[in-house]
Scaffold this motif. Sequence first.
Motif, PDB file in Angstrom:
ATOM      1  N   UNK A  61       0.821  -1.209   0.000  1.00  0.00           N
ATOM      2  CA  UNK A  61       0.000   0.000   0.000  1.00  0.00           C
ATOM      3  C   UNK A  61       0.855   1.259   0.000  1.00  0.00           C
ATOM      4  N   UNK A  62       1.969   1.222   0.673  1.00  0.00           N
ATOM      5  CA  UNK A  62       2.880   2.374   0.663  1.00  0.00           C
ATOM      6  C   UNK A  62       3.494   2.550  -0.724  1.00  0.00           C
ATOM      7  N   UNK A  63       3.779   1.450  -1.382  1.00  0.00           N
ATOM      8  CA  UNK A  63       4.356   1.508  -2.720  1.00  0.00           C
ATOM      9  C   UNK A  63       3.366   2.116  -3.715  1.00  0.00           C
ATOM     10  N   UNK A  64       2.070   1.858  -3.515  1.00  0.00           N
ATOM     11  CA  UNK A  64       1.036   2.389  -4.402  1.00  0.00           C
ATOM     12  C   UNK A  64       0.496   3.739  -3.935  1.00  0.00           C
ATOM     13  N   UNK A  65       1.126   4.322  -2.929  1.00  0.00           N
ATOM     14  CA  UNK A  65       0.767   5.633  -2.382  1.00  0.00           C
ATOM     15  C   UNK A  65      -0.638   5.684  -1.791  1.00  0.00           C
ATOM     16  N   UNK A  66      -1.137   4.565  -1.298  1.00  0.00           N
ATOM     17  CA  UNK A  66      -2.407   4.593  -0.571  1.00  0.00           C
ATOM     18  C   UNK A  66      -2.186   5.128   0.838  1.00  0.00           C
ATOM     19  N   UNK A  67      -1.018   4.833   1.398  1.00  0.00           N
ATOM     20  CA  UNK A  67      -0.606   5.445   2.657  1.00  0.00           C
ATOM     21  C   UNK A  67       0.823   5.951   2.464  1.00  0.00           C
ATOM     22  N   UNK A  68       1.218   6.907   3.268  1.00  0.00           N
ATOM     23  CA  UNK A  68       2.557   7.481   3.153  1.00  0.00           C
ATOM     24  C   UNK A  68       3.589   6.471   3.647  1.00  0.00           C
ATOM     25  N   UNK A  69       4.767   6.502   3.044  1.00  0.00           N
ATOM     26  CA  UNK A  69       5.805   5.528   3.406  1.00  0.00           C
ATOM     27  C   UNK A  69       6.231   5.659   4.865  1.00  0.00           C
ATOM     28  N   UNK A  70       6.237   6.887   5.399  1.00  0.00           N
ATOM     29  CA  UNK A  70       6.606   7.061   6.805  1.00  0.00           C
ATOM     30  C   UNK A  70       5.526   6.506   7.732  1.00  0.00           C
ATOM     31  N   UNK A  71       4.282   6.626   7.335  1.00  0.00           N
ATOM     32  CA  UNK A  71       3.181   6.069   8.128  1.00  0.00           C
ATOM     33  C   UNK A  71       3.284   4.550   8.150  1.00  0.00           C
ATOM     34  N   UNK A  72       3.612   3.963   7.010  1.00  0.00           N
ATOM     35  CA  UNK A  72       3.784   2.517   6.935  1.00  0.00           C
ATOM     36  C   UNK A  72       4.913   2.071   7.854  1.00  0.00           C
ATOM     37  N   UNK A  73       5.998   2.796   7.818  1.00  0.00           N
ATOM     38  CA  UNK A  73       7.138   2.479   8.665  1.00  0.00           C
ATOM     39  C   UNK A  73       6.775   2.602  10.137  1.00  0.00           C
ATOM     40  N   UNK A  74       6.012   3.624  10.467  1.00  0.00           N
ATOM     41  CA  UNK A  74       5.598   3.840  11.859  1.00  0.00           C
ATOM     42  C   UNK A  74       4.710   2.702  12.349  1.00  0.00           C
ATOM     43  N   UNK A  75       3.754   2.268  11.534  1.00  0.00           N
ATOM     44  CA  UNK A  75       2.894   1.133  11.903  1.00  0.00           C
ATOM     45  C   UNK A  75       3.726  -0.107  12.198  1.00  0.00           C
ATOM     46  N   UNK A  76       4.637  -0.425  11.278  1.00  0.00           N
ATOM     47  CA  UNK A  76       5.448  -1.623  11.429  1.00  0.00           C
ATOM     48  C   UNK A  76       6.337  -1.540  12.670  1.00  0.00           C
ATOM     49  N   UNK A  77       6.934  -0.396  12.877  1.00  0.00           N
ATOM     50  CA  UNK A  77       7.834  -0.220  14.002  1.00  0.00           C
ATOM     51  C   UNK A  77       7.114  -0.376  15.338  1.00  0.00           C
ATOM     52  N   UNK A  78       5.965   0.264  15.474  1.00  0.00           N
ATOM     53  CA  UNK A  78       5.240   0.203  16.735  1.00  0.00           C
ATOM     54  C   UNK A  78       4.753  -1.200  17.047  1.00  0.00           C
ATOM     55  N   UNK A  79       4.230  -1.890  16.035  1.00  0.00           N
ATOM     56  CA  UNK A  79       3.740  -3.244  16.283  1.00  0.00           C
ATOM     57  C   UNK A  79       4.884  -4.213  16.562  1.00  0.00           C
ATOM     58  N   UNK A  80       5.992  -4.057  15.846  1.00  0.00           N
ATOM     59  CA  UNK A  80       7.114  -4.952  16.073  1.00  0.00           C
ATOM     60  C   UNK A  80       7.703  -4.763  17.469  1.00  0.00           C
ATOM     61  N   UNK A  81       7.758  -3.528  17.924  1.00  0.00           N
ATOM     62  CA  UNK A  81       8.284  -3.283  19.273  1.00  0.00           C
ATOM     63  C   UNK A  81       7.352  -3.882  20.328  1.00  0.00           C
TER      64      UNK A  81
END
Length: 87
Positions: A61-81
């Motif tokens: 979704x970040x690659x297709x610009x449905x969500x911003x790449x930084x938002x995608x990174x933030x989601x992944x980071x928070x859940x992984x932590x």
Amino acid sequence: MANIKSSKKRALKSEKNRQHNKKYRSMLRTFIKKVNSAIFEKNIELAKKKFRKMQSLIDKQAQKNLIHKNKASRYKSRLYSKIINLT
């Protein structure tokens, strides 16, 4: 509704795109909720499995610009932590 033919077409096209984006945004939220529920249940293996699926979906979704790449990174980071803190 607009009177000009091109603006009518554009309005229909933008509504179709909005519905398409809405579907994928909803799917993303559902996947995040599944990961969070697995974390809440303290099921590490299930959380990691759900996280891997969610991670690929977020990246697409970040690659297709449905969500911003930084938002995608933030989601992944928070859940992984959260997953790491379970162990």
